[in-house]
Enzyme design. Structure first.
Site, PDB file in Angstrom:
ATOM      1  N   ARG A  90       0.700  -1.169   0.121  1.00 17.81           N
ATOM      2  CA  ARG A  90      -0.029   0.070  -0.226  1.00 17.81           C
ATOM      3  C   ARG A  90       0.844   1.253   0.034  1.00 17.81           C
ATOM      4  NH1 ARG A  90      -4.929  -2.290   2.452  1.00 17.81           N
ATOM      5  NH2 ARG A  90      -6.468  -0.550   2.668  1.00 17.81           N
ATOM      6  N   ARG A 173     -10.245   7.006   4.760  1.00 16.83           N
ATOM      7  CA  ARG A 173      -9.658   5.827   4.241  1.00 16.83           C
ATOM      8  C   ARG A 173      -9.330   6.345   2.795  1.00 16.83           C
ATOM      9  NH1 ARG A 173     -13.609   1.307   5.645  1.00 16.83           N
ATOM     10  NH2 ARG A 173     -12.506  -0.118   4.226  1.00 16.83           N
TER      11      ARG A 173
HETATM   12  P1  AP5 Z   1      -8.522  -3.530   4.162  1.00 16.58           P
HETATM   13  O1  AP5 Z   1      -9.159  -4.478   5.199  1.00 16.58           O
HETATM   14  O2  AP5 Z   1      -7.463  -4.040   3.218  1.00 16.58           O
HETATM   15  O3  AP5 Z   1      -9.561  -2.507   3.746  1.00 16.58           O
HETATM   16  P2  AP5 Z   1      -9.779  -1.766   2.247  1.00 16.58           P
HETATM   17  O4  AP5 Z   1      -8.478  -1.514   1.467  1.00 16.58           O
HETATM   18  O5  AP5 Z   1      -9.898  -0.201   2.845  1.00 16.58           O
HETATM   19  O6  AP5 Z   1     -10.535  -2.428   1.448  1.00 16.58           O
HETATM   20  P3  AP5 Z   1     -11.988  -2.993   1.856  1.00 16.58           P
HETATM   21  O7  AP5 Z   1     -11.522  -4.271   2.747  1.00 16.58           O
HETATM   22  O8  AP5 Z   1     -12.760  -2.191   2.674  1.00 16.58           O
HETATM   23  O9  AP5 Z   1     -12.773  -3.083   0.568  1.00 16.58           O
HETATM   24  P4  AP5 Z   1     -12.364  -4.134  -0.624  1.00 16.58           P
HETATM   25  O10 AP5 Z   1     -11.754  -3.583  -1.663  1.00 16.58           O
HETATM   26  O11 AP5 Z   1     -11.736  -5.533  -0.091  1.00 16.58           O
HETATM   27  O12 AP5 Z   1     -13.934  -4.614  -0.914  1.00 16.58           O
HETATM   28  P5  AP5 Z   1     -14.848  -5.787  -0.733  1.00 16.58           P
HETATM   29  O13 AP5 Z   1     -14.344  -6.872  -1.505  1.00 16.58           O
HETATM   30  O14 AP5 Z   1     -14.815  -6.197   0.864  1.00 16.58           O
HETATM   31  O15 AP5 Z   1      -7.551  -2.501   5.406  1.00 16.58           O
HETATM   32  C1  AP5 Z   1      -8.312  -1.977   6.501  1.00 16.58           C
HETATM   33  C2  AP5 Z   1      -7.193  -1.142   7.264  1.00 16.58           C
HETATM   34  O16 AP5 Z   1      -6.266  -2.145   7.556  1.00 16.58           O
HETATM   35  C3  AP5 Z   1      -6.721  -0.158   6.561  1.00 16.58           C
HETATM   36  O17 AP5 Z   1      -7.505   1.093   6.691  1.00 16.58           O
HETATM   37  C4  AP5 Z   1      -5.340   0.182   7.333  1.00 16.58           C
HETATM   38  O18 AP5 Z   1      -5.542   0.771   8.605  1.00 16.58           O
HETATM   39  C5  AP5 Z   1      -4.887  -1.219   7.686  1.00 16.58           C
HETATM   40  N1  AP5 Z   1      -3.964  -2.190   6.479  1.00 16.58           N
HETATM   41  C6  AP5 Z   1      -4.484  -3.043   5.883  1.00 16.58           C
HETATM   42  N2  AP5 Z   1      -3.422  -3.405   5.044  1.00 16.58           N
HETATM   43  C7  AP5 Z   1      -2.355  -2.329   5.193  1.00 16.58           C
HETATM   44  C8  AP5 Z   1      -1.168  -2.199   4.670  1.00 16.58           C
HETATM   45  N3  AP5 Z   1      -0.700  -2.891   3.547  1.00 16.58           N
HETATM   46  N4  AP5 Z   1      -0.431  -1.042   5.200  1.00 16.58           N
HETATM   47  C9  AP5 Z   1      -0.909  -0.323   6.262  1.00 16.58           C
HETATM   48  N5  AP5 Z   1      -2.121  -0.475   6.849  1.00 16.58           N
HETATM   49  C10 AP5 Z   1      -2.885  -1.401   6.277  1.00 16.58           C
HETATM   50  O19 AP5 Z   1     -16.193  -5.261  -1.207  1.00 16.58           O
HETATM   51  C11 AP5 Z   1     -17.005  -4.322  -0.602  1.00 16.58           C
HETATM   52  C12 AP5 Z   1     -18.484  -4.396  -0.413  1.00 16.58           C
HETATM   53  O20 AP5 Z   1     -18.741  -4.395  -2.170  1.00 16.58           O
HETATM   54  C13 AP5 Z   1     -18.789  -5.996  -0.187  1.00 16.58           C
HETATM   55  O21 AP5 Z   1     -19.971  -5.686   0.452  1.00 16.58           O
HETATM   56  C14 AP5 Z   1     -18.900  -6.574  -1.363  1.00 16.58           C
HETATM   57  O22 AP5 Z   1     -20.071  -7.605  -1.136  1.00 16.58           O
HETATM   58  C15 AP5 Z   1     -19.499  -5.643  -2.363  1.00 16.58           C
HETATM   59  N6  AP5 Z   1     -18.983  -5.774  -3.621  1.00 16.58           N
HETATM   60  C16 AP5 Z   1     -17.880  -6.323  -4.154  1.00 16.58           C
HETATM   61  N7  AP5 Z   1     -17.683  -6.240  -5.300  1.00 16.58           N
HETATM   62  C17 AP5 Z   1     -19.107  -5.593  -5.943  1.00 16.58           C
HETATM   63  C18 AP5 Z   1     -19.479  -5.568  -7.191  1.00 16.58           C
HETATM   64  N8  AP5 Z   1     -18.681  -5.693  -8.335  1.00 16.58           N
HETATM   65  N9  AP5 Z   1     -20.561  -4.907  -7.447  1.00 16.58           N
HETATM   66  C19 AP5 Z   1     -21.627  -4.716  -6.315  1.00 16.58           C
HETATM   67  N10 AP5 Z   1     -20.937  -5.066  -5.126  1.00 16.58           N
HETATM   68  C20 AP5 Z   1     -19.726  -5.512  -4.782  1.00 16.58           C
END
Ligand code: AP5
Ligand code: MG
Length: 216
Positions: A90, A173
């Site tokens: 990241r 975020r």
């Molecule tokens: P992390 O858990 O990685 O969260 P994020 O990057 O903010 O991403 P999300 O998990 O929120 O979203 P996603 O892209 O995975 O979407 P999802 O598939 O769930 O990180 C959380 C925290 O941890 C960070 O803020 C930081 O503090 C820390 N952290 C983590 N890694 C780090 C690093 N490398 N360095 C430093 N800090 C770190 O989908 C979202 C929703 O949409 C779901 O409900 C899903 O069902 C729906 N959905 C998915 N695709 C579709 C579609 N095509 N159409 C309709 N709905 C959909």
């Protein structure tokens, strides 16, 4: 040759959803830095306590802690064949470290699907997301609903809403992503491995775009 895929994109774009599907199809481990941090928070480890103080504010966990955690994960033999990385790297420092780690296996980052969607779509996805308590399977109350409300289809475990999915934390975020993670787009473009993916499409369409990018 091992295959390492890095999913890049903003919060809520579908990295976890697509990583789960690809990991199953390609029979590779799904490594989500966010999931590993949440596991540590659940077990109340030292790392979990430190990580929570950043995650609850929507800030990145410092590079040294994150890199050490991923190094430990990569020390397990299942990563030698490849992996689907979700949420790591990241920052450019994390990406440089990943290159070093993979060269130890004779590997490199083969493909970086860069998934995008408009900010209002990200917000809608995150506030409606429900996650499985046992294994982190991902649902959405409208776009991917579980068969029974509040229960994971696969594990039968309760579903919960992440506390960093509150609207004000999501806005932060997204800003942190733009500032600290967007430089990786150019980083991986320079290495010729970036593939742009339209994430504002049904889940199966997004998967098809990634599979086509992999075949190229
Ligand atoms: P992390 O858990 O990685 O969260 P994020 O990057 O903010 O991403 P999300 O998990 O929120 O979203 P996603 O892209 O995975 O979407 P999802 O598939 O769930 O990180 C959380 C925290 O941890 C960070 O803020 C930081 O503090 C820390 N952290 C983590 N890694 C780090 C690093 N490398 N360095 C430093 N800090 C770190 O989908 C979202 C929703 O949409 C779901 O409900 C899903 O069902 C729906 N959905 C998915 N695709 C579709 C579609 N095509 N159409 C309709 N709905 C959909
Ligand atoms: Mg995720």
């Amino acid at each position: 040759m091992p295959t390492y895929i890095v999913l890049l994109g903003p919060p809520g774009v579908g990295k976890g959803t697509q990583a789960g599907i690809l990991a199953k199809r390609l029979n590779l481990p799904h490594i989500s830095s966010g999931d590993i941090f949440r596991e540590n928070i659940k077990k109340d480890t030292e790392l979990g306590k430190l990580a929570q103080s950043y995650m609850s504010k929507g800030e990145l966990v410092p590079d040294d802690l994150t890199i050490a955690m991923i190094r430990e994960r990569f020390s397990r033999p299942d990563c030698e064949r490849g992996a689907i990385l979700d949420g790591f790297p990241r920052t450019p420092a994390q990406a440089d470290n990943l290159e070093n780690m993979l060269s130890g296996f004779g590997g490199k980052v083969n493909l970086v699907p860069f998934i995008t969607a408009p900010s209002e779509v990200l917000m809608e996805r995150l506030v409606g997301r429900w996650t499985c308590r046992a294994k982190g399977h991902i649902f959405h109350e409208r776009f991917n609903p579980p068969k029974a409300p509040g229960v994971c289809d696969i594990e039968g475990s309760p579903l919960f809403q992440r506390d960093d999915d509150k609207a004000e934390t999501v806005i932060h975020r997204i800003a942190v992503y733009q500032e600290q993670t967007m430089p990786l787009v150019q980083y991986y473009q320079n290495r010729g491995v970036l593939a742009e993916i339209n994430g504002y499409a049904p889940i199966e369409d997004v998967t098809s775009q990634m599979v086509s990018a992999l075949k190229k």
